[in-house]
Design an enzyme around this catalytic site. Structure first.
Site, PDB file in Angstrom:
ATOM      1  N   LYS A  15       0.837  -1.209   0.000  1.00 20.26           N
ATOM      2  CA  LYS A  15       0.000   0.000   0.000  1.00 20.26           C
ATOM      3  C   LYS A  15       0.872   1.260   0.000  1.00 20.26           C
ATOM      4  O   LYS A  15       0.548   2.256  -0.664  1.00 20.26           O
ATOM      5  CB  LYS A  15      -0.939  -0.023   1.201  1.00 20.26           C
ATOM      6  CG  LYS A  15      -1.776   1.212   1.385  1.00 20.26           C
ATOM      7  CD  LYS A  15      -2.835   1.404   0.303  1.00 20.26           C
ATOM      8  CE  LYS A  15      -3.337   2.823   0.271  1.00 20.26           C
ATOM      9  NZ  LYS A  15      -4.732   3.034   0.353  1.00 20.26           N
ATOM     10  N   LYS A  51      -0.368  11.409   5.513  1.00 17.94           N
ATOM     11  CA  LYS A  51       0.000  10.397   6.513  1.00 17.94           C
ATOM     12  C   LYS A  51       0.636   9.181   5.821  1.00 17.94           C
ATOM     13  O   LYS A  51       1.676   8.674   6.253  1.00 17.94           O
ATOM     14  CB  LYS A  51      -1.288  10.010   7.263  1.00 17.94           C
ATOM     15  CG  LYS A  51      -1.230   8.864   8.227  1.00 17.94           C
ATOM     16  CD  LYS A  51      -1.811   7.568   7.712  1.00 17.94           C
ATOM     17  CE  LYS A  51      -3.222   7.584   7.219  1.00 17.94           C
ATOM     18  NZ  LYS A  51      -3.717   6.290   6.744  1.00 17.94           N
TER      19      LYS A  51
HETATM   20  P1  NAP Z   1     -12.409   8.929   7.545  1.00 19.36           P
HETATM   21  O1  NAP Z   1     -13.576   9.185   6.664  1.00 19.36           O
HETATM   22  O2  NAP Z   1     -11.648  10.079   8.091  1.00 19.36           O
HETATM   23  O3  NAP Z   1     -12.910   7.977   8.752  1.00 19.36           O
HETATM   24  C1  NAP Z   1     -12.032   7.635   9.771  1.00 19.36           C
HETATM   25  C2  NAP Z   1     -12.708   6.664  10.706  1.00 19.36           C
HETATM   26  O4  NAP Z   1     -11.772   6.300  11.731  1.00 19.36           O
HETATM   27  C3  NAP Z   1     -13.927   7.239  11.424  1.00 19.36           C
HETATM   28  O5  NAP Z   1     -14.867   6.217  11.604  1.00 19.36           O
HETATM   29  C4  NAP Z   1     -13.324   7.698  12.752  1.00 19.36           C
HETATM   30  O6  NAP Z   1     -14.271   7.774  13.792  1.00 19.36           O
HETATM   31  C5  NAP Z   1     -12.370   6.551  13.013  1.00 19.36           C
HETATM   32  N1  NAP Z   1     -11.311   6.899  13.954  1.00 19.36           N
HETATM   33  C6  NAP Z   1     -10.273   7.749  13.740  1.00 19.36           C
HETATM   34  N2  NAP Z   1      -9.490   7.815  14.826  1.00 19.36           N
HETATM   35  C7  NAP Z   1     -10.032   6.991  15.742  1.00 19.36           C
HETATM   36  C8  NAP Z   1      -9.668   6.627  17.061  1.00 19.36           C
HETATM   37  N3  NAP Z   1      -8.571   7.112  17.658  1.00 19.36           N
HETATM   38  N4  NAP Z   1     -10.476   5.760  17.720  1.00 19.36           N
HETATM   39  C9  NAP Z   1     -11.578   5.255  17.132  1.00 19.36           C
HETATM   40  N5  NAP Z   1     -11.980   5.554  15.891  1.00 19.36           N
HETATM   41  C10 NAP Z   1     -11.207   6.410  15.196  1.00 19.36           C
HETATM   42  O7  NAP Z   1     -11.303   8.021   6.816  1.00 19.36           O
HETATM   43  P2  NAP Z   1     -11.494   7.024   5.576  1.00 19.36           P
HETATM   44  O8  NAP Z   1     -11.364   7.811   4.321  1.00 19.36           O
HETATM   45  O9  NAP Z   1     -12.671   6.143   5.800  1.00 19.36           O
HETATM   46  O10 NAP Z   1     -10.133   6.186   5.715  1.00 19.36           O
HETATM   47  C11 NAP Z   1      -9.998   5.095   6.618  1.00 19.36           C
HETATM   48  C12 NAP Z   1      -8.682   4.380   6.293  1.00 19.36           C
HETATM   49  O11 NAP Z   1      -8.736   3.895   4.944  1.00 19.36           O
HETATM   50  C13 NAP Z   1      -7.438   5.274   6.405  1.00 19.36           C
HETATM   51  O12 NAP Z   1      -6.360   4.550   6.910  1.00 19.36           O
HETATM   52  C14 NAP Z   1      -7.189   5.666   4.955  1.00 19.36           C
HETATM   53  O13 NAP Z   1      -5.827   5.989   4.736  1.00 19.36           O
HETATM   54  C15 NAP Z   1      -7.631   4.415   4.213  1.00 19.36           C
HETATM   55  N6  NAP Z   1      -8.080   4.595   2.824  1.00 19.36           N
HETATM   56  C16 NAP Z   1      -8.964   5.581   2.479  1.00 19.36           C
HETATM   57  C17 NAP Z   1      -9.350   5.705   1.146  1.00 19.36           C
HETATM   58  C18 NAP Z   1     -10.314   6.787   0.687  1.00 19.36           C
HETATM   59  O14 NAP Z   1     -10.431   6.985  -0.530  1.00 19.36           O
HETATM   60  N7  NAP Z   1     -11.013   7.467   1.571  1.00 19.36           N
HETATM   61  C19 NAP Z   1      -8.856   4.828   0.171  1.00 19.36           C
HETATM   62  C20 NAP Z   1      -8.004   3.816   0.574  1.00 19.36           C
HETATM   63  C21 NAP Z   1      -7.623   3.699   1.899  1.00 19.36           C
HETATM   64  P3  NAP Z   1     -15.126   9.126  14.024  1.00 19.36           P
HETATM   65  O15 NAP Z   1     -16.324   9.016  13.125  1.00 19.36           O
HETATM   66  O16 NAP Z   1     -15.472   9.106  15.467  1.00 19.36           O
HETATM   67  O17 NAP Z   1     -14.229  10.296  13.667  1.00 19.36           O
END
Ligand code: NAP
Length: 291
Positions: free
Chosen positions: A170, A238
């Protein structure tokens, strides 16, 4: 298969919804509890903590932001580890540090729990449509157990190697897309400044060697100067941090990735970190004097 799903953000919510639609029994947990409500409306049970979400589950998925966040929901107080039964599998689909992944896997193994790292590529569209590319590290037998669920989330599921390998793959992915986003942003600025028909140009380019997911899915947003999520700039920054740290340790020089990380640092500092990472075009357009 009884599934627990922790983290219902941009990616996690549609992924959990797909597992429900496929007929699995799914319990969900999100730190901000209201985000569980749409999933509950689709039939999910709600759990008050990661620990509760992991109890009596065969497989627990985590999809949260960063390395310390996965540590918090897996090995922290009331974390999944406290609830997971011997023989269960924890599948972390977040993008985090390979080294921390290996350490967590060792801690889980002491309690009879297998860990797979299974980060994804393919964006929020891929999460909704079940077309993610999933890069898996860990034991083949554990992957076999969870494959019936993963098949509803991704189209390409690749066993890369031992635990941590998925996260390394990744990191490589994120280095490659860093350069691609920056290059597409520069190309679109040139097309705009020259005043050509950008739609016609995109059609021509998409069929040739410049074709890419970024060109097909993000170039129009860059042209419009509108950057809806997608993938948050602060999350990609990140990921580049993880990749650049590994590269430094391994003696690999990555000037393009380092340059894009600097652009993203500026975007985050200016309050644009929660826009889609296609907002690298914001800087390219500013530098070209384009509105
Ligand atoms: P996001 O929309 O910012 O959601 C983050 C999630 O993590 C939320 O549910 C948040 O909870 C939770 N969270 C964060 N810190 C936490 C903590 N300390 N304790 C408990 N829960 C916590 O992010 P996302 O886009 O879904 O991405 C999630 C992961 O997938 C990341 O590692 C990202 O790099 C990866 N990713 C994302 C994409 C994309 O296109 N978005 C593509 C590939 C991979 P709250 O709701 O309470 O804030």
């Amino acid at each position: 298969m009884r599934i627990g799903f922790i983290g219902l953000g941009t990616m996690g919510a549609p992924m959990a919804a797909r597992l429900l639609a496929a007929g699995f029994e799914v319990t969900v947990h999100n730190r901000t509890r209201e985000r569980e409500e749409p999933l509950a409306a689709l039939g999910a049970k709600r759990a008050a903590s990661p620990k509760a979400c992991a109890q009596e589950r065969d497989v627990v998925f985590t999809m949260v932001s960063d390395t310390p966040d996965v540590q918090a929901v897996v090995i922290g107080d009331h974390g999944a580890l406290e609830g997971l039964a011997d023989g269960a599998v924890l599948v972390d689909m977040s993008t985090i540090s390979p080294a921390t992944t290996r350490r967590m896997a060792a801690a889980l193994a002491q309690r009879g729990v297998q860990m797979l790292d299974a980060p994804v590529s393919g964006g929020s569209e891929g999460a909704k449509n079940g077309t993610l590319s999933i890069m898996v590290g860990g034991e083949a037998a554990a992957l076999e157990l969870v494959l019936p669920a993963l098949e509803h989330l991704g189209r390409t599921i690749t066993h890369v190697g031992p635990v941590g390998s998925g996260q390394v793959a990744k990191a490589v992915n994120q280095v490659i897309i860093a350069g691609t986003y920056a290059a597409v942003a520069e190309g679109m600025a040139l097309a705009m400044a020259a005043g050509i028909d950008t739609e016609a140009a995109l059609k021509a380019l998409g069929g040739g060697a410049a074709g890419s997911w970024v060109l097909a899915n993000r170039a129009r947003n860059m042209l419009a100067g509108d950057y809806p999520l997608g993938f948050r700039t602060r999350l990609h920054r990140k990921d580049l941090g993880i990749a650049l740290a590994s590269a430094r340790d391994l003696g690999v020089s990555m000037p393009v990735a380092a340059y894009v990380e600097q652009l993203e640092t500026s975007l985050v500092a200016r309050g644009f970190g929660d826009e889609d990472m296609s907002n690298v075009a914001r800087i390219v357009r500013e530098q070209a004097g384009l509105k």
